[in-house]
Write a protein that holds these residues in place. Structure first.
Motif, mmCIF file in Angstrom:
data_model
loop_
_atom_site.group_PDB
_atom_site.id
_atom_site.type_symbol
_atom_site.label_atom_id
_atom_site.label_comp_id
_atom_site.label_asym_id
_atom_site.label_seq_id
_atom_site.Cartn_x
_atom_site.Cartn_y
_atom_site.Cartn_z
ATOM 1 N N LEU A 187 -44.289 -37.978 11.000
ATOM 2 C CA LEU A 187 -44.555 -36.890 11.923
ATOM 3 C C LEU A 187 -45.578 -37.265 12.995
ATOM 4 N N LYS A 213 -37.472 -34.566 19.770
ATOM 5 C CA LYS A 213 -37.044 -33.444 18.939
ATOM 6 C C LYS A 213 -36.119 -33.925 17.829
ATOM 7 N N TYR A 261 -36.041 -36.844 16.539
ATOM 8 C CA TYR A 261 -36.884 -37.592 15.600
ATOM 9 C C TYR A 261 -37.521 -36.635 14.598
ATOM 10 N N TYR A 262 -38.051 -35.534 15.097
ATOM 11 C CA TYR A 262 -38.715 -34.568 14.217
ATOM 12 C C TYR A 262 -37.736 -33.759 13.378
#
Length: 176
Positions: free
Chosen positions: A110, A163, A165-166
């Protein structure tokens, strides 16, 4: 920001004035270099080379308000140049990094810088300039010598990749 006399003194060869100008920028320089180089030693090499190039070319700065942008442009060009020279080594590191990232705890995944580091260069650059250097789109376009629309598109696409990735996916090189 900077006293005009400080820049003018540096342009006349006054080393202490130049060092004072660099002192204000050194943290931003290192952070940006680290995002590009992904390790401390290479980032420090980029910063050192940037400072040497800036010292040699300080007379080309026309207005004090552009010193920071001018210096950052030198840093980005230096980092990209070093990456190109060491492209085989960097590719190997990226492959190892991808393997290791599967075993990282969720907290580290994160980390925003980790995600930004995985972006393609064009997205990484505009994201860093926009959100870490707080430059306006117009200033980024001037800085990169490209149309504002291209900057906006690259910021948008970079954010979309972040986004993803998260949301659990990896930042991929192919489309978004």
């Amino acid at each position: 920001m900077f006293g005009q006399s400080l820049l003018k003194k540096a342009q006349k060869g006054h080393q202490k004035s130049f060092l004072q100008l660099i002192e204000v920028e050194k943290v931003k320089l290192y952070k940006m270099a680290y995002v590009y180089m992904k390790n401390e030693n290479d980032a420090l090499d980029v910063v050192q080379e940037t400072i040497a190039r800036a010292y040699s070319n300080i007379k080309t700065v026309k207005e004090e308000q552009y010193f920071s942008t001018w210096l950052m442009r030198i840093l980005i060009n230096t980092a990209v140049e070093m990456l190109r020279r060491n492209s085989k080594v960097i590719l190997l590191e990226n492959e190892l990094g991808d393997t290791q990232s599967a075993y990282l705890p969720i907290e580290e995944k994160l980390d925003l810088l980790t995600a930004i580091e995985q972006l393609e260069e064009k997205y990484k650059t505009v994201i860093m300039l926009r959100f870490y250097q707080d430059l306006a789109v117009k200033d980024i376009a001037d800085f990169l010598n490209c149309p504002e629309g291209t900057v906006k598109t690259n910021i948008h696409r970079g954010i979309q990749k972040l986004k993803k990735y998260y949301e659990g996916g990896k930042v991929s090189e192919q489309g978004y």
